[in-house]
Design a protein around this motif. Structure first.
Motif, PDB file in Angstrom:
ATOM      1  N   ALA A 115       0.824  -1.211   0.000  1.00  0.00           N
ATOM      2  CA  ALA A 115       0.000   0.000   0.000  1.00  0.00           C
ATOM      3  C   ALA A 115       0.856   1.258   0.000  1.00  0.00           C
ATOM      4  O   ALA A 115       0.502   2.262  -0.635  1.00  0.00           O
ATOM      5  CB  ALA A 115      -0.933  -0.001   1.211  1.00  0.00           C
ATOM      6  N   VAL A 116       1.979   1.213   0.698  1.00  0.00           N
ATOM      7  CA  VAL A 116       2.838   2.400   0.794  1.00  0.00           C
ATOM      8  C   VAL A 116       3.397   2.787  -0.564  1.00  0.00           C
ATOM      9  O   VAL A 116       3.708   3.961  -0.811  1.00  0.00           O
ATOM     10  CB  VAL A 116       3.960   2.154   1.818  1.00  0.00           C
ATOM     11  N   GLN A 130       5.457  10.185   5.389  1.00  0.00           N
ATOM     12  CA  GLN A 130       6.444   9.210   5.845  1.00  0.00           C
ATOM     13  C   GLN A 130       5.729   7.910   6.227  1.00  0.00           C
ATOM     14  O   GLN A 130       4.550   7.913   6.569  1.00  0.00           O
ATOM     15  CB  GLN A 130       7.171   9.711   7.102  1.00  0.00           C
ATOM     16  N   LEU A 131       6.463   6.821   6.184  1.00  0.00           N
ATOM     17  CA  LEU A 131       6.034   5.575   6.817  1.00  0.00           C
ATOM     18  C   LEU A 131       6.929   5.350   8.027  1.00  0.00           C
ATOM     19  O   LEU A 131       8.158   5.320   7.893  1.00  0.00           O
ATOM     20  CB  LEU A 131       6.157   4.385   5.867  1.00  0.00           C
ATOM     21  N   VAL A 132       6.324   5.215   9.204  1.00  0.00           N
ATOM     22  CA  VAL A 132       7.070   4.890  10.421  1.00  0.00           C
ATOM     23  C   VAL A 132       6.677   3.472  10.804  1.00  0.00           C
ATOM     24  O   VAL A 132       5.592   3.227  11.331  1.00  0.00           O
ATOM     25  CB  VAL A 132       6.767   5.877  11.552  1.00  0.00           C
ATOM     26  N   ARG A 179      13.344  -2.000  -1.462  1.00  0.00           N
ATOM     27  CA  ARG A 179      12.797  -1.551  -2.752  1.00  0.00           C
ATOM     28  C   ARG A 179      12.037  -0.240  -2.607  1.00  0.00           C
ATOM     29  O   ARG A 179      12.139   0.652  -3.453  1.00  0.00           O
ATOM     30  CB  ARG A 179      11.893  -2.637  -3.340  1.00  0.00           C
ATOM     31  N   LEU A 180      11.268  -0.116  -1.517  1.00  0.00           N
ATOM     32  CA  LEU A 180      10.537   1.130  -1.286  1.00  0.00           C
ATOM     33  C   LEU A 180      11.497   2.303  -1.129  1.00  0.00           C
ATOM     34  O   LEU A 180      11.242   3.409  -1.632  1.00  0.00           O
ATOM     35  CB  LEU A 180       9.660   1.006  -0.035  1.00  0.00           C
ATOM     36  N   ALA A 221      -4.673  -1.424  -2.371  1.00  0.00           N
ATOM     37  CA  ALA A 221      -5.196  -0.171  -2.921  1.00  0.00           C
ATOM     38  C   ALA A 221      -6.213   0.458  -2.000  1.00  0.00           C
ATOM     39  O   ALA A 221      -6.261   1.690  -1.834  1.00  0.00           O
ATOM     40  CB  ALA A 221      -5.817  -0.435  -4.298  1.00  0.00           C
ATOM     41  N   GLY A 222      -7.048  -0.370  -1.353  1.00  0.00           N
ATOM     42  CA  GLY A 222      -8.028   0.151  -0.399  1.00  0.00           C
ATOM     43  C   GLY A 222      -7.367   0.794   0.806  1.00  0.00           C
ATOM     44  O   GLY A 222      -7.795   1.860   1.275  1.00  0.00           O
ATOM     45  N   LEU A 223      -6.307   0.155   1.312  1.00  0.00           N
ATOM     46  CA  LEU A 223      -5.561   0.748   2.426  1.00  0.00           C
ATOM     47  C   LEU A 223      -4.961   2.087   2.014  1.00  0.00           C
ATOM     48  O   LEU A 223      -5.057   3.093   2.739  1.00  0.00           O
ATOM     49  CB  LEU A 223      -4.445  -0.196   2.883  1.00  0.00           C
ATOM     50  N   ALA A 224      -4.334   2.115   0.846  1.00  0.00           N
ATOM     51  CA  ALA A 224      -3.674   3.338   0.380  1.00  0.00           C
ATOM     52  C   ALA A 224      -4.680   4.468   0.182  1.00  0.00           C
ATOM     53  O   ALA A 224      -4.412   5.623   0.542  1.00  0.00           O
ATOM     54  CB  ALA A 224      -2.932   3.056  -0.924  1.00  0.00           C
ATOM     55  N   GLU A 225      -5.834   4.156  -0.391  1.00  0.00           N
ATOM     56  CA  GLU A 225      -6.840   5.193  -0.639  1.00  0.00           C
ATOM     57  C   GLU A 225      -7.261   5.862   0.664  1.00  0.00           C
ATOM     58  O   GLU A 225      -7.330   7.107   0.742  1.00  0.00           O
ATOM     59  CB  GLU A 225      -8.058   4.580  -1.321  1.00  0.00           C
TER      60      GLU A 225
END
Length: 402
Positions: A228-229, A237-239, A260-261, A354-358
């Motif tokens: 999702a990130v 940011q992602l923590v 990769r991210l 995709a649902g999480l990201a949205e």
């Protein structure tokens, strides 16, 4: 009130300072909240504790030393035998997780006392543990089934968990399964506006962030969060507070995905250690949104912890999570459809990610709405998930059984 001197033995693998997950947090606070309702004695695995509530600690067994996964399960069973022998004088025994269920079951048989089980998860719904435990998964499943089917009462931490207990163990009568929600100490989990922990870990307090706290297990859905990130607004940011992988293979998989991210975007902060509670509280207090992508979650205590820190939650709509997170009020729930593999992965992983990201992007782009949901979340915690109420319900159940 309780009968004079009602002696309740709480049995758990986890108890401070050796706490690895939500069950350990639960036992810690339940024991202290029960003190005053009944005479509490905690019997736990591990080293001796300097704690007035701890009546006994029980170590591992040299004869079962080794690295094979099934030996770890056998060591827990051996410890259960020692615990059961040490419960003479208890009026009731209350066990937590499969690690301790056999201790409670044996104590019931040996000492002729009622056995209560709190179900924090269910082995039939965690098939990925075969990957972690090998043949030990058959032992953990046996321990749980024996304990639950023989218990005088089963506490489910959510209505969803109650349904799962009755479906997984159809021999258990419905009137033996009671719902008592989990809880937290809202004084321990409250907003902390300091930034020393953020500074130490390279987290930018002026930049929006998505936080995750949990072990690296298939259950917690870490890999789906990382998918999702890849779709997350670049301003965020992602923590990732995630450590203790279930298997070396899963640990390598997460490491490779994080790498990769980091090649594709900045702002990826991975803290691969178990942080003390005050550090977690400060990280949660400064995040914009908390994400819980679990594929199985009987209650989801971490969501309550995040809400207590005034953080909105985006979570998968599984297990007990919909009883914690109110859609559109304290966060958002993302539909989850279980697939047919042995792990219980989503039927459509890309759609789930995709649902999480949205939903995460919705809150990252609307900080005022995120803050409003966060405040609503703390109000909900104070109203519904306090330990005094949970302890009173638990003591009432004890009294009905003795």
């Amino acid at each position: 009130m309780s009968p004079p001197g009602l002696r309740a033995a709480l049995v758990s693998r986890e108890y401070p300072p050796e706490v690895y997950g939500g069950a350990g947090v639960h036992v810690e606070h339940l024991a202290r909240a029960l003190d005053g309702h009944v005479d509490v004695a905690v019997h736990c695995f591990g080293q001796p504790r300097d704690d007035d509530l701890v009546a006994g600690t029980y170590g591992t067994w040299d004869a079962l030393a080794g690295d094979a996964p099934h030996l770890a399960a056998l060591r827990h069973v051996a410890t259960d035998l020692a615990v059961a022998a040490g419960l003479d004088g208890a009026d009731i025994v209350h066990s937590h997780t499969w690690y301790a269920n056999l201790a409670g079951h044996f104590a019931k048989l040996i000492h002729d006392i009622p056995h209560v089980i709190t179900t924090h998860s269910l082995e039939p719904l965690r098939p990925w543990k075969r990957e972690q435990l090998g043949g030990g998964y058959a032992i953990s499943s046996f321990a749980e089934q024996t304990g639950i089917e023989g218990a005088d009462a089963v506490i489910a931490v959510s209505h969803g968990m109650r349904d799962d207990v009755l479906a997984s163990y159809p021999g258990v009568a419905e009137d033996r399964v009671t719902v008592i929600h989990n809880g937290i100490d809202p004084e321990a989990y409250r907003p902390d506006r300091s930034t020393d922990v953020l500074d130490r870990h390279g987290i930018d307090p002026d930049r929006p962030s998505v936080a995750f706290v949990g072990r690296i297990t298939r259950q917690k859905g870490v890999t789906h969060l990382l998918d999702a990130v890849a779709r997350l607004d670049p301003s965020a940011q992602l923590v990732l507070c995630a450590g203790a992988p279930d298997t070396p293979e899963l640990g390598r998989e997460v490491s490779e995905r994080v790498a990769r991210l980091r090649e594709e975007r900045d702002g990826i902060v991975w803290i691969d250690e178990m942080l003390p509670r005050p550090d977690i509280v400060q990280i949660l207090s400064h995040a914009t949104v908390f994400c819980c992508p679990s594929i199985y979650e009987p209650f989801g205590l971490v969501n309550v912890e995040a809400m207590a820190c005034e953080l909105p939650v985006v979570a998968s709509a599984v297990g007990g999570i919909p009883e914690v997170v109110v859609e559109g009020e304290t966060g958002y729930l993302v539909d989850f459809e279980r697939g047919g593999d042995a792990i219980g992965s989503p039927a459509d992983p890309d759609r789930f990610a995709a649902g999480l990201a949205e939903r995460m992007n919705d809150l990252v782009k609307a900080p005022d709405r995120a803050a409003q949901m966060g405040r609503a979340g703390r109000r909900r915690v104070l109203e519904h998930f306090s330990w005094p109420a949970i302890a009173a319900q638990t003591a009432d159940l004890y009294r009905a059984l003795v």
